[in-house]
Design an enzyme around this catalytic site. Sequence first.
Site, mmCIF file in Angstrom:
data_model
loop_
_atom_site.group_PDB
_atom_site.id
_atom_site.type_symbol
_atom_site.label_atom_id
_atom_site.label_comp_id
_atom_site.label_asym_id
_atom_site.label_seq_id
_atom_site.Cartn_x
_atom_site.Cartn_y
_atom_site.Cartn_z
ATOM 1 N N THR A 1 39.654 45.632 44.895
ATOM 2 C CA THR A 1 38.372 45.214 44.330
ATOM 3 C C THR A 1 37.914 43.940 45.053
ATOM 4 O O THR A 1 36.959 43.967 45.813
ATOM 5 C CB THR A 1 38.460 44.982 42.809
ATOM 6 O OG1 THR A 1 38.877 46.199 42.165
ATOM 7 C CG2 THR A 1 37.110 44.558 42.236
ATOM 8 N N ASP B 1 38.483 48.872 40.478
ATOM 9 C CA ASP B 1 38.441 50.132 41.223
ATOM 10 C C ASP B 1 39.190 51.266 40.559
ATOM 11 O O ASP B 1 39.023 52.427 40.931
ATOM 12 C CB ASP B 1 39.041 49.927 42.623
ATOM 13 C CG ASP B 1 40.558 49.748 42.566
ATOM 14 O OD1 ASP B 1 41.281 50.604 43.109
ATOM 15 O OD2 ASP B 1 41.021 48.772 41.957
ATOM 16 N N TRP C 1 37.679 40.268 36.728
ATOM 17 C CA TRP C 1 37.824 40.895 38.044
ATOM 18 C C TRP C 1 39.224 41.471 38.245
ATOM 19 O O TRP C 1 40.220 40.776 38.045
ATOM 20 C CB TRP C 1 37.620 39.868 39.158
ATOM 21 C CG TRP C 1 36.258 39.292 39.327
ATOM 22 C CD1 TRP C 1 35.827 38.037 38.962
ATOM 23 C CD2 TRP C 1 35.130 39.909 39.976
ATOM 24 N NE1 TRP C 1 34.521 37.846 39.327
ATOM 25 C CE2 TRP C 1 34.065 38.987 39.957
ATOM 26 C CE3 TRP C 1 34.930 41.158 40.567
ATOM 27 C CZ2 TRP C 1 32.818 39.259 40.508
ATOM 28 C CZ3 TRP C 1 33.688 41.435 41.117
ATOM 29 C CH2 TRP C 1 32.651 40.500 41.084
ATOM 30 N N ASP C 2 39.290 42.721 38.665
ATOM 31 C CA ASP C 2 40.522 43.247 39.222
ATOM 32 C C ASP C 2 40.668 42.628 40.611
ATOM 33 O O ASP C 2 39.688 42.146 41.188
ATOM 34 C CB ASP C 2 40.445 44.774 39.306
ATOM 35 C CG ASP C 2 41.637 45.379 40.020
ATOM 36 O OD1 ASP C 2 42.779 45.032 39.663
ATOM 37 O OD2 ASP C 2 41.428 46.182 40.947
ATOM 38 N N VAL C 3 41.887 42.652 41.169
ATOM 39 C CA VAL C 3 42.109 42.035 42.484
ATOM 40 C C VAL C 3 42.277 43.075 43.587
ATOM 41 O O VAL C 3 41.449 43.191 44.494
ATOM 42 C CB VAL C 3 43.340 41.102 42.458
ATOM 43 C CG1 VAL C 3 43.603 40.540 43.854
ATOM 44 C CG2 VAL C 3 43.131 39.973 41.470
#
Length: 236
Positions: free
Chosen positions: A14, A182, A9-11
């Site tokens: 996102t 994103d 996961w990007d943070v």
Amino acid sequence: MSRFTTVLWDVDNTLLDFAYSQRRALAACFRSVGRDMTEETLALYEQINDDYWRRLELGEVTKKQLLMGRFVSLFQKLEIEDVDVAQFQARYQEGLGTYFAFLDDSLTVCRSLQGRVKQYVITNGVTSSQKTKLELSGLADVMDDIFISEAVGSPKPQKQFFDYCLERIEEKDKSRILIVGDSLTSDIKGGIQAGIPTCWYRRESGAMDEILGAGCKPDYKISDLHMVYDILGLPG
């Protein structure tokens, strides 16, 4: 059974709303030096900041040059000469770690996936603010590990960053790993270069194909994080 065992996961933009954190942190910093942050000032900062991050991804500047340089450039444009840039930058990073807002109820999504897939954070953010934000938000509690470019020594999309992550995650079959982020230029491009399936998260639906850059076409596209269940092949 999920077709993927692992989600990276990007943070910012996102799982968490970076625009919210940025606005709150920057406004607090300007108040601390006796000034108001206008919409024009915010827009100017975003333009300067985005340019520095693009240059970091290309290897044209270092993280240290980015962190200080963006405010040096901003104050030059605003003709502000009586602000301690180092103190302003330190307050800003502290603010980014303190102010946060979830996107698409991301914490609930990640909690629901816990135990069904391995989950890791991959972020280009600053170590201090990202760790604080992830801990305060509760996201750190549902992740199997957290990879921050500043600690890794290389930013997304560089191969060294993803090599570092791949050495430390449990799944070794790249086809069973999914990157969700994103940014076409860091998350998607980095995943493609690393040979990992990618999912581009863009909240604004419609005309998604029109802005895809050459060499940055993701395997999947979503406009809401809840759509990741279908990609993973899991019930929501």
